[in-house]
Design an enzyme around this catalytic site. Structure first.
Site, PDB file in Angstrom:
ATOM      1  N   ASP A  75       0.250  -3.215  -0.680  1.00  0.00           N
ATOM      2  CA  ASP A  75       1.208  -2.717  -1.546  1.00  0.00           C
ATOM      3  C   ASP A  75       1.654  -1.570  -1.042  1.00  0.00           C
ATOM      4  OD1 ASP A  75      -0.419  -0.406  -2.268  1.00  0.00           O
ATOM      5  OD2 ASP A  75      -1.412  -1.430  -4.051  1.00  0.00           O
ATOM      6  N   HIS A  76       2.811  -0.819  -1.776  1.00  0.00           N
ATOM      7  CA  HIS A  76       3.539   0.316  -1.075  1.00  0.00           C
ATOM      8  C   HIS A  76       2.606   1.561  -0.911  1.00  0.00           C
ATOM      9  CE1 HIS A  76       4.387   3.213  -4.625  1.00  0.00           C
ATOM     10  NE2 HIS A  76       3.501   2.537  -4.903  1.00  0.00           N
TER      11      HIS A  76
END
Lengths: 129, 129, 129, 129
Positions: free
Chosen positions: C18-19
């Protein structure tokens, strides 16, 4: 002392289910996270991340699965939380199916705050009280 | 003759992004599907599936990616559709970021109806006009 | 009495992260499941499902997250298991990063067997000893 | 001039399917990406990202779905590619089910390279010939 009870709605889509006909077990963690992000506030989370380089990380998750949710269910995600220390929030979360008499899934999720180097940080001053 | 324009809101969560900082490309297909399910109606889709054994299937998807959406974005999914034949609906879908001047992602999605044996079925009489 | 230690390799792809730069927490449950399916045998699982209508379901999962895995990591998923009763298997699973000195993530996963009506079934005679 | 044909194996797990019984349509994009990462090399991709801040981004994906893959399938992902210009690679990819006589899914995926500010970059000197 626990928080008030927070309600969040999650719709079950094709993407959430698996071939056994119910929601894939890992996806309840997504519903729980969406509810927590609704409580903390997406704008505040986004600001913390993009401006301060601070994010929340799950360091423990205990889940119990009692009943499978199905495509078309509008789920009620019920959340209470405790700020256990300057560094840790514990979230008590439940998934309720429409008309359910008990939770379909329950979870206890422990969160901490990390900076961009993955170092522990005190929880930011967000409205978690 | 195309439909009216339909708007659907999709919130970008942690789960949607990848380590490059933007939404993982496959996930826009999820947003598009959620919007289509909102148009057809989740209850009707659920009834078709659970009672009649009929589901929709994507048989073609053409996607163009112009800009990445980021965590915290509240996306506007804009959809028009054409009932091309008794068997096929074509959906013209766009992802708009907040304040965007053009779509971040565009897609043309072709849907058909299948029964439980994966045989082609005429589209059900749903309010797609 | 626990089983031997089983090793399974999971590659970290874009889709898994994820980011924040690390693997999204829910995805470790996928790695654990892939390892369990490798142990039971995909062909046997597929036969049980398609011919006998029997599937495995997670009814409890306790996870601890110590360190984030990153894109490019080749993870070693280490698994031991106990057949606790005729109805229940407990899996002790760990995620190890390359060169790691301790597990990045640990999980205790409880599985039961359900038929197509979601009724509890005794565990099938599979090679879990 | 196209490349040689590359084969990559993808196992269909619970996580990949949806309640209609087949692989969720968006997940074929994941299989295609895993195959591309196998071709470019995970270590090289990881080095490019972590040391040079360069990543690949999909800017177009055209997909056709002919047949659904099911749990237990060991899929053969077949890939050819063309370096169309200094900036663009086009990947011709197919999903083959065990014993299939034609591809279950086909895709044409266009990739570009972006730096951390999402600016276009020439393709790195990787072994794509």
């Amino acid at each position: 002392m626990s928080s008030q009870l927070h309600h969040f709605t999650a719709q079950v889509y094709y993407e959430d289910t698996d071939h056994s006909g119910v929601v894939y077990h890992a996806n309840y963690l997504k519903y729980f996270e969406r509810a927590r992000e609704d409580i903390i506030g997406i704008e505040e989370l986004s600001r913390l991340w993009h401006e301060e380089g601070v994010g929340f990380a799950v360091y423990r998750a205990d889940l119990s699965f009692h009943e499978g949710a199905v495509f078309g269910d509008t789920l009620d995600i019920r959340t209470r939380w405790d700020k256990e220390s300057l560094y840790r929030v514990i979230w008590h979360q439940e998934v309720w199916r429409p008309g359910g008499e008990k939770p379909a899934v329950t979870g206890e999720i422990h969160l901490v705050c990390l900076d961009r180097n993955k170092k522990l940080r005190p929880l930011p001053e967000i409205s978690l009280d």
